[in-house]
Design a protein around this motif. Structure first.
Motif, mmCIF file in Angstrom:
data_model
loop_
_atom_site.group_PDB
_atom_site.id
_atom_site.type_symbol
_atom_site.label_atom_id
_atom_site.label_comp_id
_atom_site.label_asym_id
_atom_site.label_seq_id
_atom_site.Cartn_x
_atom_site.Cartn_y
_atom_site.Cartn_z
ATOM 1 N N THR A 172 -30.292 13.551 -22.012
ATOM 2 C CA THR A 172 -30.821 13.441 -23.372
ATOM 3 C C THR A 172 -32.308 13.772 -23.317
ATOM 4 O O THR A 172 -32.983 13.504 -22.321
ATOM 5 N N LYS A 173 -32.772 14.384 -24.397
ATOM 6 C CA LYS A 173 -34.171 14.833 -24.440
ATOM 7 C C LYS A 173 -35.040 13.807 -25.151
ATOM 8 O O LYS A 173 -34.632 13.241 -26.161
ATOM 9 N N GLY A 174 -36.221 13.572 -24.612
ATOM 10 C CA GLY A 174 -37.181 12.663 -25.246
ATOM 11 C C GLY A 174 -38.536 13.333 -25.377
ATOM 12 O O GLY A 174 -39.073 13.846 -24.394
ATOM 13 N N VAL A 175 -39.056 13.355 -26.609
ATOM 14 C CA VAL A 175 -40.342 14.013 -26.869
ATOM 15 C C VAL A 175 -41.406 12.965 -27.225
ATOM 16 O O VAL A 175 -41.104 11.973 -27.881
ATOM 17 N N HIS A 176 -42.630 13.203 -26.755
ATOM 18 C CA HIS A 176 -43.793 12.406 -27.164
ATOM 19 C C HIS A 176 -44.831 13.342 -27.763
ATOM 20 O O HIS A 176 -44.962 14.484 -27.306
ATOM 21 N N ILE A 177 -45.560 12.827 -28.744
ATOM 22 C CA ILE A 177 -46.664 13.618 -29.300
ATOM 23 C C ILE A 177 -47.964 12.819 -29.167
ATOM 24 O O ILE A 177 -47.941 11.583 -29.087
#
Ligand code: FAD
Length: 552
Positions: free
Chosen positions: A255-260
């Motif tokens: 699963t992909k996890g993005v942070h900004i």
């Protein structure tokens, strides 16, 4: 114990000849936190250890996490009690062994109308969490009224607020935790190298006996022989199981996890917050230096494992969630200064959504003898390593009638962590400032260096005087960092330095404009890059830079 060649890029050829000229007890494929932890555990028990990493150390998931060493509050919700207990205890051990990079911080849990948390259940949940995790009395949770919550965090949306809970989490720098673990493993004799692909597996009588390695910088091919091989390749674990023809039964579910990242002044939180999102998930917003970072998403991923990217949809999801809870922030896509996108190497369970999948680790055994370790968390890496090395040691002992020490990594201070207690860290930074203020560096510069390099900081500062005195002090200081990282942390590329050793691409991105050229020039000199190599390194870093900023 094998020879202790430092993680020195200037001595890369010696590391390679060391890898190719002996048979190791254990070979580890993968230089993320899992591989680093296994290398340290095994080397400290007296095994001869080799480790190869196909890109840079921590370049996979281990530099793309939320950067928390946490007791896993969400696991309590999923009733994974033993996991909460184990990772909670691990926090305390990691804080003791690496106090410069595992640091307790306040975390605010706002309780909101129509949210997933009730006041009573949060109070009981946080209490249980503290108890299971063995949290020190002074760090236990405090429940807050609406007014107290607003005082703690004035930016919260007032009309939905029912109260809050304040508890302790531990922040870290995942990539630096990985490299400090690598350096400590190296000090115990492990031989490790980055930019080296395990291209294929060597078999003798049907049993795995090592790998065919490819040095991706020199394009050299060689063999590494080992009695046992562990596949710690994170999201690539199944790629290697496939090469081993043992990919059956349980598989990974990525699963992909993005942070900004936004400038701190655009979301000036008083402490980190963990808040509800409309789809029943929860998101962190964490102040760090001059920024606040927000994450994470959690979506199924079936695309290119080597290049998970941040999409506009990921960014908009995180902005929408944040703007709902902190309405005056009014964050827009234009506020986002950087981002990262990582893959969770979870174990597939039929019918479960990404957020429902267990974060537990599991070991897979193949008939050829390949031992694969998957799942798990940054927080639990020491225990994962212990379990894996227990298996390796049991096999080796029965085959060779040899005894190895039991695991004692809970007592090993990680490189840079030589402080008796955490309160000594700011005192140490101030002492360095007083001794070296003639350099022109400010007090906060010393603090930032200590945050990165801990008790190794004097080695960095000592290198400043060897730099060109006609350069501005900020450039001289960064060049001293480069020299340290090249000679002690196997830095080979601009991304190794700007992204994983120093986190500048994420948290100090605007400074890169002034630093890139002098750093590239200096690295070209010390690493003897040809003009073509230098151009390639610059182009590669530009791609890495664009991946962090170019999602529009
Ligand atoms: P990786 O770090 O991916 O390392 C595997 C390495 O193997 C890679 O570097 C890869 O290049 C290398 N490799 C692959 N194939 C080969 C080959 N053939 N030859 C040589 N090398 C190879 N955990 C926490 O505890 N706290 C958190 O806050 C947290 N937040 C997270 C947030 C997100 C968005 C994600 C995605 C994960 C998060 N996690 C967190 C989980 C944690 O980051 C991972 O469990 C951990 O980093 C996995 O480490 P790893 O070493 O197993 O994998």
């Amino acid at each position: 114990m094998s020879t202790t060649i430092p993680l020195n890029a200037l001595r890369r050829h010696e590391i390679i000849s060391n890898l190719s000229s002996q048979e190791f007890d254990l070979l580890i494929i993968g230089g993320g936190i899992t591989g680093a932890g296994i290398a340290l555990d095994a080397a400290s028990r007296g095994l001869t250890v080799a480790l190869v990493e196909k890109h840079d150390f921590a370049s996979g998931t281990s530099s793309k996490s939320t950067k928390l060493i946490h007791g896993g509050l969400r696991y309590l919700k999923q009733l994974e009690i033993s996991l909460v207990r184990e990772v909670g205890r691990e926090r305390a051990i990691l804080h003791r062994n690496a106090p410069h990079i595992v640091i307790p911080e306040n975390m605010l849990l706002p309780i909101v109308a129509k949210g997933s948390l009730g006041k009573r259940s949060t109070s009981v949940g946080l209490y249980a969490y503290d108890m299971l995790a063995g949290v020190r009395r002074k760090e236990r949770r405090v429940m807050l009224s609406i007014l107290q919550t607003l005082k703690q965090e004035p930016l919260l949306r007032k009309e939905i607020l029912l109260g809050g809970g304040l508890y302790k989490e531990y922040r870290t720098d995942d990539a630096r935790l990985t490299i400090e673990t690598m350096k400590t493993a190296r000090a115990h004799g492990a031989v490790m190298v980055n930019y080296t692909l395990a291209k294929d597996l060597i078999y003798e009588n049907g049993k795995i006996a090592g790998i065919y390695a490819q040095d991706l910088l020199g394009n050299q091919h060689y063999k590494i022989h080992a009695r046992k091989t562990v596949n710690a390749a994170g999201p690539w674990v199944d790629t290697l199981r496939n090469i081993d023809k043992s990919l059956k039964g349980k598989r990974l579910h990525l699963t992909k996890g993005v942070h900004i990242v936004v400038p701190y002044e655009r979301l000036p939180l008083h402490q980190a917050a963990y808040f509800d999102v409309a789809d029943k998930r929860m998101v962190f917003a964490i102040p760090r230096g001059r920024t606040t970072y927000i994450g994470t998403t959690d979506t199924n991923y079936k695309e290119d494992i080597d290049n998970p990217t941040t999409t506009l949809a990921d960014v908009e999801y995180l902005l929408k969630a944040t703007n709902y809870v902190f309405p005056t922030a009014n964050l827009t896509v234009q506020d986002v200064t950087s981002s990262w996108s990582g893959l969770r190497p979870l174990i597939h369970e039929d019918g479960k959504s990404p957020s429902e999948l267990s974060r537990k680790d599991e070991i897979f055994y193949s008939e050829s003898g390949l031992i694969s370790i998957a799942g798990g968390k940054l927080t639990g890496f020491r225990k994962m390593a212990e379990r894996t090395v227990d298996v390796v040691v049991k096999q080796l002992s029965s085959e060779q009638a040899k005894e190895y020490k039991p695991c004692y990594t809970d007592k090993i201070t990680l490189s840079g962590g030589d402080f008796n207690d955490e309160d000594k860290i700011p005192v140490f930074a101030d002492k360095l400032y007083n001794e070296h203020k003639s350099t022109g560096l400010l007090r906060e510069d010393f603090r930032q260096l200590v945050d990165k390099y801990g008790s190794n900081t004097p080695d960095v500062i000592g290198r400043i005087e060897k730099t060109d005195a006609s350069l501005p002090i900020n450039i001289r200081s960064v060049i001293a960092e480069v020299d340290y990282c090249v000679e002690q942390e196997l830095v080979e590329t601009l991304g190794d330095f700007f992204t994983r050793r120093t986190g500048r691409l994420y948290f100090e991105r605007p400074t890169i404009a002034d630093l890139l050229q002098p750093v590239a020039d200096h690295m070209a000199t010390v690493l003897e890059w040809t003009p073509e190599t230098k151009a390639t390194r610059l182009a590669d870093f530009e791609k890495e830079y664009l991946a962090a900023v170019d999602f529009r």
